[in-house]
Design a protein around this motif. Structure first.
Motif, PDB file in Angstrom:
ATOM      1  N   ASN A  68     102.518  15.345  31.867  1.00  0.00           N
ATOM      2  CA  ASN A  68     103.367  15.185  33.041  1.00  0.00           C
ATOM      3  C   ASN A  68     104.389  14.069  32.864  1.00  0.00           C
ATOM      4  N   LYS A 108     110.462  15.958  34.106  1.00  0.00           N
ATOM      5  CA  LYS A 108     111.298  15.364  35.133  1.00  0.00           C
ATOM      6  C   LYS A 108     111.248  16.215  36.391  1.00  0.00           C
ATOM      7  N   THR A 109     111.589  15.606  37.509  1.00  0.00           N
ATOM      8  CA  THR A 109     111.584  16.298  38.786  1.00  0.00           C
ATOM      9  C   THR A 109     113.010  16.657  39.175  1.00  0.00           C
ATOM     10  N   ALA A 136     116.072  18.333  41.716  1.00  0.00           N
ATOM     11  CA  ALA A 136     116.444  18.033  43.097  1.00  0.00           C
ATOM     12  C   ALA A 136     115.619  18.815  44.096  1.00  0.00           C
ATOM     13  N   ASP A 137     115.179  20.024  43.701  1.00  0.00           N
ATOM     14  CA  ASP A 137     114.379  20.840  44.629  1.00  0.00           C
ATOM     15  C   ASP A 137     112.886  20.548  44.531  1.00  0.00           C
ATOM     16  N   GLY A 138     112.520  19.533  43.748  1.00  0.00           N
ATOM     17  CA  GLY A 138     111.116  19.154  43.632  1.00  0.00           C
ATOM     18  C   GLY A 138     110.377  19.841  42.510  1.00  0.00           C
ATOM     19  N   SER A 139     111.001  20.801  41.836  1.00  0.00           N
ATOM     20  CA  SER A 139     110.339  21.495  40.728  1.00  0.00           C
ATOM     21  C   SER A 139     110.334  20.610  39.499  1.00  0.00           C
ATOM     22  N   ARG A 140     109.461  20.968  38.556  1.00  0.00           N
ATOM     23  CA  ARG A 140     109.347  20.198  37.326  1.00  0.00           C
ATOM     24  C   ARG A 140     110.239  20.800  36.250  1.00  0.00           C
ATOM     25  N   GLU A 141     110.851  19.924  35.432  1.00  0.00           N
ATOM     26  CA  GLU A 141     111.773  20.379  34.399  1.00  0.00           C
ATOM     27  C   GLU A 141     111.408  19.784  33.045  1.00  0.00           C
TER      28      GLU A 141
END
Length: 556
Positions: A122, A126-127, A129-134
């Motif tokens: 984790n 990165k997070t 803008a919509d809260g999803s993980r990238e």
């Protein structure tokens, strides 16, 4: 996939759907053996038994010492595979990227993370803008993908290659590993692991013939041991015994999936393990402290502009009578004004804006480079962007009578066009256009003796200065003298004036690149191109002439 081509030199982050990155979603689920079957049309490797390239065997994970299960090859099999090993030169399309494209400023590319396709800690995600993980990957030779993947299968190499070496030198077997060593499962395991570590980095874009489709100087996909294509200098830096490679740039492990390239020249998730393997290789080759010192000196010779201190600006350098910045040589893509004593600008994005940089301009990659005598300090031309301070900030006010450093380069980490100190408000001595003579400061005149056997017009003439021969890259002093399709008379002489705004020991290396030769890669082709050289001589600043004609002969 097709990566974004940057039109502004600022660092950028792009997001795309997972489907636009072929290989990212399923790369984790495929073994290296599966991926080794991918074919690249411009690659010619005639290896009858692919298992002899240990880089193509199943990978050994970084936390495992389980030996690879592939059978050990015999000495005869390895030798036969090496005899069949051959790489074609870069295609015209690839060569244009390597030699003509401006360096694309490294950027971080982010895609939605699919936890069902791969496992990534984790802390490396990165997070959005919509809260999803990238999952975010740097387009840079030191950038890495998660361990177990191959960089060239995850992102495009096109942008990375603009920040790497621009010349093609076919990898060769510089050292011959004792065939008995391949009978040791532990050695084969560690060899496969080091290969996979390199494959996970952008370095593989220029050094992995099987996956990226291109390899110059060394190749992690050769038969037997890929280390055999390494020079002793590369072994020294792989062991972390010399650290000058840090000038080429690196990322902190926490932003590079745990890969460290600060300690060793090859990015790795396990520094002690990488060092141990390369130190054993160093010992096998009978390496000495003299080799370590030579490695440092070799790196400095090749990458001197990253390290060399500034001199006092000479004729044609500093400010002209109208207060514009001037330098000797060709167009520049980066222009810096720094405090005296600042570090040399280096590889972006981590080393190109050192402290004490007061002002810097970067040409847009879609625009022409900047020309000497067209830039007023503090003013930003339409073809460039202010990189230091940030574009939104006001440029500094320069003080009359204060000494500054001017650093100008044709592109990132290329030999500098200017690296000197000047006094603001004071104009330097200037040469009128086309008034340079053999007696002018920073001039060198030579005479080439054209062979009587010359039967066709060369594609290009290049007369350049190198610190060592044979050349292993572009000239050490820019710009070299170049002339397309020169009109030459067989058996006669041709006089050349070379800009030699430097000091130290150099060789003249003159080349007539013939049709079918190596004009595109700076590498003369034996049996085709015509070459002439001199012994090393000292350049001290004043104009000088080499009276003895340089004999031009077909390179053997």
């Amino acid at each position: 996939m097709t990566s974004n081509v940057k039109k502004s030199p600022k660092t950028q982050t792009t997001s795309r759907a997972m489907s636009t990155l072929p290989g990212l979603a399923d790369a984790r689920s495929r073994t290296l053996s599966d991926r080794a079957g991918i074919q690249y049309p411009h690659l010619v490797i005639l290896v009858a038994m692919a298992g002899f390239c240990f880089g193509c065997q199943e990978s050994a994970s970084s936390d495992s010492n389980t030996a690879v299960e592939s059978p050990a090859p015999t000495a005869a099999e390895i030798e036969a595979a090496w005899l069949a090993y051959e790489l074609t030169p870069p295609s015209d399309e690839l060569n244009a990227i390597l030699t003509e494209s401006p360096a694309i400023y490294p950027f971080e590319e982010c895609v939605p993370f699919d936890g069902t396709a791969m496992t990534v800690e984790n802390g490396y995600l990165k997070t959005a803008a919509d809260g999803s993980r990238e999952l975010c990957i740097w387009h840079h030779p030191a950038g890495c993908v998660p361990e177990g993947m191959e960089f060239a299968e995850v992102v495009s190499c096109d942008n990375v290659r603009t920040n790497g070496p621009s010349w093609f030198i076919p990898p060769v077997q510089r050292f011959k590993t004792d065939p008995a060593l391949f009978q040791d499962p532990e050695y084969r395991n560690e060899l496969a692991w080091t290969r996979d570590q390199v494959a996970a980095s952008g370095c593989a874009c220029c050094h992995s013939s099987k996956v990226s489709g291109y390899a110059s100087m060394f190749d992690i996909d050769t038969p037997g041991s890929w280390l055999d294509t390494l020079s002793i200098t590369a072994v020294v830096m792989g062991a972390g015994m010399a650290t000058e490679h840090t000038y080429l740039g690196y990322f902190p492990p926490e932003m590079n999936f745990g890969f460290d390239r600060e300690t060793t020249i090859y990015a790795t998730t396990d520094v002690p393990r990488m060092q141990a393997f390369f130190r054993k290789e160093f010992e096998r080759r009978g390496g000495t402290q003299a080799d370590v010192e030579e490695a440092r000196e070799t790196f400095i010779r090749i990458n001197g502009s990253l390290i060399e201190p500034a001199t006092v600006c000479g004729t044609g350098e500093g400010l002209d009578e109208d207060g514009r910045l001037i330098w000797n040589g060709g167009p520049a893509r980066q222009v810096y004004i720094q405090d005296v004593g600042a570090q040399n600008p280096g590889s972006p994005p981590t080393h190109d804006k050192p402290e004490q940089t007061l002002w810097a301009l970067y040409s847009y990659t879609s625009a022409d480079a900047m020309v000497s005598g067209t830039i007023m300090p503090g003013d930003v031309p339409s073809i460039a962007e202010q990189a230091v301070p940030e574009a939104s900030e006001t440029a500094p006010v320069f003080e009359d009578g204060r000494t500054y450093r001017l650093f100008v380069t044709p592109d990132f980490i290329s030999p500098a066009l200017a690296n000197c100190t000047f006094t603001f408000g004071t104009s330097s001595n200037q040469l009128e256009p086309n008034s340079r003579t053999c007696e002018s400061d920073g001039s060198l005149c030579v005479t080439l003796k054209i062979p009587e056997t010359l039967s066709e017009t060369p594609e290009k003439m290049v007369v350049a200065l190198f610190r060592q021969l044979p050349p292993i890259g572009p000239p050490d002093v820019f710009p070299p003298f170049t002339l397309d399709s020169p009109e030459l008379t067989p058996g006669q002489t041709y006089d050349v004036l070379v800009e030699a705004n430097t000091m130290g020991a150099y060789h003249v290396y003159a080349v007539l690149y013939m049709p079918g030769g190596g004009a595109a890669s700076w590498q003369a082709v034996p049996g085709t191109d015509i070459v002439g050289t001199t012994e090393a001589f000292e350049i001290a600043g004043p104009g000088m002439t080499i009276s003895e004609p340089i004999e031009m002969q077909i390179l053997e």
